[in-house]
Design an enzyme around this catalytic site. Structure first.
Site, PDB file in Angstrom:
ATOM      1  N   CYS A  73       0.872  -1.177   0.000  1.00 14.07           N
ATOM      2  CA  CYS A  73       0.000   0.000   0.000  1.00 14.07           C
ATOM      3  C   CYS A  73       0.905   1.222   0.000  1.00 14.07           C
ATOM      4  O   CYS A  73       2.113   1.111  -0.229  1.00 14.07           O
ATOM      5  CB  CYS A  73      -0.938  -0.016   1.205  1.00 14.07           C
ATOM      6  SG  CYS A  73      -0.084   0.162   2.800  1.00 14.07           S
ATOM      7  N   ALA A  74       0.363   2.381   0.287  1.00  9.03           N
ATOM      8  CA  ALA A  74       1.164   3.602   0.215  1.00  9.03           C
ATOM      9  C   ALA A  74       2.193   3.690   1.331  1.00  9.03           C
ATOM     10  O   ALA A  74       3.361   4.002   1.088  1.00  9.03           O
ATOM     11  CB  ALA A  74       0.259   4.827   0.234  1.00  9.03           C
TER      12      ALA A  74
END
Length: 376
Positions: A73-74
């Site tokens: 994810c980020a």
């Protein structure tokens, strides 16, 4: 035990070794399409995190069991939660430590060349496609286009038992923060940049230093003014063997000339660079650029990004038999693609006219490089 984490370093090792991987990317689709982990033998599934809040039963049959499963994810938090859901379903799974931010910041050295006179290391920043270099001769070292992670070059120099005495930037970068000025302040090295790039801090102008020699051997660095990507772009010809081309020439293309809002004017400069200044260089000179577009196709058998100038000429039609009008039209049209994210802010920071916190710098650099105008 729950889901395991995997570092950017370990993930990169698996990619370089060609291990079969499956990446479940839990970012929004637009972020995934814009920029993702690439290279090696990777299969993907993109499912936004909010669709997996209640569990992963809906996607279990889409997760293969014959590949190492990694959730990204980020920043890490979302992928860790999704990985825990998968782990509870009895599946082996890892999540990327630090998320795509850590992937953006990881870089590692590859030996390009070594003999009695010169050692060259290329530092590959895999999440950005950025390349920088450490050149060693005698007990001294020169750094080309350093990233903001200055400790990487300091540690490498310490391992080699040398002092960093010279630092050069090929141009004012638009897709990442340069570490040149900071590294010079930390090491006391001379820092060189073209005056025409408009930096506001102290540096040695390459207009007045087109030859740099150091150590007991004669290591000549010839700064070739190669405008086009920016008006002050230069390339560095070392010992008549290696061309450190900045963003002027890539393995698969040329630097885009539109980031100053003068695409056709700078494309004309690029034409004269390619057809006049670079035309006189021998085909067997090895080009070592500051960026790459595709790791798998641009990496050579030795593991670094680079090839001979003759090969680049043969593969890039735009560098051969084009009239000035054909060249300018083609390059200007190719350069009309989406620019590097946040490039105006990054240029301002690199010029020294704007300050930014470490957190803001990290945010500004997230995303791919888009410095090429033409690819084979």
């Amino acid at each position: 035990m729950g889901a395991e984490n995997i570092s950017a370093q370990e993930l990169n090792r698996l990619i370089v070794e060609g291990a079969p991987l499956f990446i479940l990317d839990t970012r929004n689709e637009s972020d995934f399409q814009d920029w993702k982990i690439e290279g090696g033998d990777i299969a993907y599934l993109n499912v936004p995190y909010f669709e997996l809040l209640d569990g992963v039963a809906s996607i279990l049959d889409r997760l293969p069991e014959d590949r190492k499963l990694i959730v990204v994810c980020a920043k890490e938090g979302s992928s860790k939660l999704v990985a825990e859901h998968i782990h509870k379903e009895g599946r082996a799974v890892s999540y990327l430590q630090g998320g795509m931010k850590s992937w953006s910041e990881y870089l590692y050295p590859v030996l390009v060349h070594q003999d009695d006179e010169l050692t060259v290391y290329q530092f590959i920043r895999v999440g950005k496609g950025c390349l920088s270099y450490l050149l060693i001769s005698g007990k001294e070292a020169l750094v080309i286009d350093p990233s903001r992670f200055t400790e990487v070059y300091e540690q490498a120099a310490a391992r080699e038992g040398v002092a960093i005495t010279h630092i050069v930037d090929s141009h004012l970068h638009a897709d990442h923060i340069s570490g040149g000025h900071e590294l010079a302040q930390k090491t006391g090295a001379h820092y060189y940049l073209m005056r025409s790039e408009g930096a506001t801090f102290h540096f040695d102008a390459l207009e007045e230093h087109d030859h740099i020699s150091f150590a007991n051997v004669h290591l000549e660095v010839l700064a070739i003014k190669t405008p086009g990507h920016t008006p002050g772009s230069v390339s560095f010809l070392v010992n008549q063997r290696f061309l450190f081309s900045g963003d002027t020439v890539f393995v698969s293309g040329l630097g885009r000339p539109d980031l100053g809002g003068k695409a056709r004017e700078w494309a004309l400069d690029l034409y004269h660079t390619v057809y006049e200044k670079l035309a006189g260089l021998a085909d067997d000179i090895v080009v070592l650029p500051s960026h790459y577009a595709d790791f798998e196709t641009e990496k050579n058998e030795q593991g670094y990004i680079g090839t001979t100038l003759g090969h680049i000429r043969a593969m890039n039609e735009i560098m051969r038999e084009k009239t000035v009008h054909e060249f300018v039209d083609t390059v200007a049209q190719s350069a009309s693609t989406q620019p590097p994210p946040n490039f105006e802010d990054i240029i301002a920071i690199n010029r020294g006219v704007r300050a930014a916190s470490p957190e803001e710098v990290q945010e500004l650099e997230i995303g791919p490089n888009r410095c090429a105008a033409h690819h084979t």
